[in-house]
Write an enzyme that holds these catalytic residues in place. Structure first.
Site, PDB file in Angstrom:
ATOM      1  N   ASP A  87       0.841  -1.197   0.000  1.00  0.00           N
ATOM      2  CA  ASP A  87       0.000   0.000   0.000  1.00  0.00           C
ATOM      3  C   ASP A  87       0.883   1.257   0.000  1.00  0.00           C
ATOM      4  OD1 ASP A  87      -2.495   1.157   0.038  1.00  0.00           O
ATOM      5  OD2 ASP A  87      -2.796   0.984   2.198  1.00  0.00           O
ATOM      6  N   HIS A  88       0.350   2.362  -0.434  1.00  0.00           N
ATOM      7  CA  HIS A  88       1.017   3.681  -0.455  1.00  0.00           C
ATOM      8  C   HIS A  88       2.541   3.635  -0.430  1.00  0.00           C
ATOM      9  CE1 HIS A  88      -2.818   5.598  -0.367  1.00  0.00           C
ATOM     10  NE2 HIS A  88      -3.174   4.783   0.612  1.00  0.00           N
ATOM     11  N   HIS A 194      -7.958  10.233   3.962  1.00  0.00           N
ATOM     12  CA  HIS A 194      -7.276   9.254   4.816  1.00  0.00           C
ATOM     13  C   HIS A 194      -7.457   9.681   6.268  1.00  0.00           C
ATOM     14  CE1 HIS A 194      -4.606   7.689   1.397  1.00  0.00           C
ATOM     15  NE2 HIS A 194      -5.301   6.671   1.842  1.00  0.00           N
ATOM     16  N   GLY A 195      -7.661   8.699   7.142  1.00  0.00           N
ATOM     17  CA  GLY A 195      -7.866   8.995   8.557  1.00  0.00           C
ATOM     18  C   GLY A 195      -9.328   9.313   8.827  1.00  0.00           C
ATOM     19  N   HIS A 224     -10.191   4.777  -1.364  1.00  0.00           N
ATOM     20  CA  HIS A 224      -9.287   4.846  -0.208  1.00  0.00           C
ATOM     21  C   HIS A 224      -9.943   5.670   0.888  1.00  0.00           C
ATOM     22  CE1 HIS A 224      -5.289   3.297  -1.573  1.00  0.00           C
ATOM     23  NE2 HIS A 224      -6.005   3.216  -2.674  1.00  0.00           N
ATOM     24  N   SER A 227     -12.596   4.862   6.115  1.00  0.00           N
ATOM     25  CA  SER A 227     -12.921   4.921   7.554  1.00  0.00           C
ATOM     26  C   SER A 227     -13.767   6.143   7.825  1.00  0.00           C
ATOM     27  CB  SER A 227     -11.644   5.025   8.392  1.00  0.00           C
ATOM     28  OG  SER A 227     -10.987   3.790   8.428  1.00  0.00           O
ATOM     29  N   THR A 249      -7.977   3.146   9.519  1.00  0.00           N
ATOM     30  CA  THR A 249      -8.141   3.825  10.818  1.00  0.00           C
ATOM     31  C   THR A 249      -9.208   3.161  11.691  1.00  0.00           C
ATOM     32  OG1 THR A 249      -7.610   5.863   9.633  1.00  0.00           O
ATOM     33  CG2 THR A 249      -8.396   6.090  11.895  1.00  0.00           C
TER      34      THR A 249
HETATM   35  O1  G3H Z   1      -4.801   2.666   2.040  1.00  0.00           O
HETATM   36  C1  G3H Z   1      -5.337   2.741   3.150  1.00  0.00           C
HETATM   37  C2  G3H Z   1      -6.663   3.317   3.289  1.00  0.00           C
HETATM   38  O2  G3H Z   1      -6.933   4.227   2.296  1.00  0.00           O
HETATM   39  C3  G3H Z   1      -7.025   3.640   4.690  1.00  0.00           C
HETATM   40  O3  G3H Z   1      -7.742   4.814   4.891  1.00  0.00           O
HETATM   41  O4  G3H Z   1      -7.359   4.952   7.342  1.00  0.00           O
HETATM   42  O5  G3H Z   1      -9.040   6.389   6.222  1.00  0.00           O
HETATM   43  O6  G3H Z   1      -9.428   3.956   6.470  1.00  0.00           O
HETATM   44  P1  G3H Z   1      -8.420   5.035   6.317  1.00  0.00           P
HETATM   45 ZN    ZN Z   2      -5.136   4.694   1.138  1.00  0.00          ZN
END
Ligand code: G3H
Ligand code: ZN
Length: 296
Positions: A87-88, A194-195, A224, A227, A249
């Site tokens: 990932d990322h 994200h987050g 993505h 959360s 998250t």
């Molecule tokens: O690649 C990981 C996700 O995009 C996680 O995003 O922490 O907002 O659920 P999130």
């Molecule tokens: Zn992500």
């Protein structure tokens, strides 16, 4: 004994099947074996394939090759396909490291860079992956992001800096980006971040923008930062063209809360398998709810 090289050939096919059925495959991140088992046990109960993601930070903690070994072992123990995603990933060097270790997919994340630089770095990553595929005979999927959505799976007081409506992905850019880079999967910015916001509801997703993008491109779309988004928004995103949903998250928080609650009541407990179990239990509730939503 599962043939994991063969399984990787069915990765894209599996995603495409979900795309056709207007369902989504779950992608969850892990930092440790407790979390991996919790996710995979639920996926097995629901008879669903699952993608396990490890970001650069998560890979550094678990070990790049150790994550591959753990997922290989779990693939033999469980009856569902478990795919491993780097990932990322922010550099070509880290892309090379992950694919050499045998990851099934990699996300090259250049979303913070200006458009032309993003295209150039992603194209370079795709070339590196394609060269590895011809050399190794293993299929590896490449994903990239366009439109900045923040970088950290954390509890936040405000929307990440740099995330603006003006940065939402347009259908024209999505098309141009996909054609010029040759990526297999595409992650747009449609109001997702994200987050998770601590004191406020998550911004609503721009489903109309997603629909425009989905009707302009052919490859699978990935959501993505899911959360904190409402079930309704996630469901609408899936029926409008999203085939993979990423959550980190929310499961991190559930795992932490489960352990914390237990330790509050048992402050003298020192056995990690006892409080780890509580973390897993809370996390499994979230994983189950999300996975059931994606296939409803
Ligand atoms: O690649 C990981 C996700 O995009 C996680 O995003 O922490 O907002 O659920 P999130
Ligand atoms: Zn992500």
């Amino acid at each position: 004994m599962k043939n994991l090289v063969k399984q990787s050939e069915y990765y894209l096919e599996t995603i495409q099947k979900y795309k056709k059925d207007k369902k989504a495959i779950a992608h969850f991140n892990i930092s440790n074996l407790d979390q991996a088992r919790a996710i995979i046990e639920v996926a097995e109960e629901l008879k669903q394939p699952v993608i396990i993601g490890v970001s650069e930070g998560e890979r550094a903690y678990i070990g790049v090759q150790m994550a591959r070994k753990i997922i290989d072992e779990l693939n033999q123990e469980f009856n569902i396909p478990i795919f491993l995603n780097a990932d990322h990933t922010y550099s070509i060097e880290k892309v090379e490291e992950a694919i050499t270790a045998g990851y099934d997919s990699v996300i090259i994340d250049a979303a913070k860079l200006p458009y032309e630089e993003n295209v150039a770095l992603v194209k370079k990553a795709v070339d590196v992956v394609r060269a590895y595929e011809s050399k190794s005979g293993k299929k590896v999927l490449v994903e990239a992001e366009l439109g900045y959505i923040g970088q950290s799976s954390s509890l936040n007081k405000a929307i990440p800096e740099g995330v603006t409506e003006a940065n939402l992905t347009t259908k024209e850019q999505a098309r141009d980006f996909i054609i010029r880079t040759g990526v297999d999967m595409f992650a747009p910015a449609i109001g997702n971040i994200h987050g998770m916001l601590i004191d406020a509801p998550e911004p609503k997703l721009h489903i109309d923008r997603l629909k425009e993008i989905a009707s302009s491109v052919d490859i699978p779309l990935v959501l993505h930062g899911a959360s904190g988004n409402s079930d309704e928004d996630i469901k609408n995103a899936i029926s409008s063209g999203v085939s993979i949903v990423h959550i980190n998250t929310e499961i991190r928080k559930a795992f932490r809360d489960g352990e914390m609650e237990f330790l509050k009541e048992h402050p003298d407990e020192v056995a990690p398998y006892k409080f780890g179990k509580e973390g897993q239990g809370e996390m499994k509730k979230v994983v189950r709810a999300k996975m059931e939503l994606y296939i409803k």
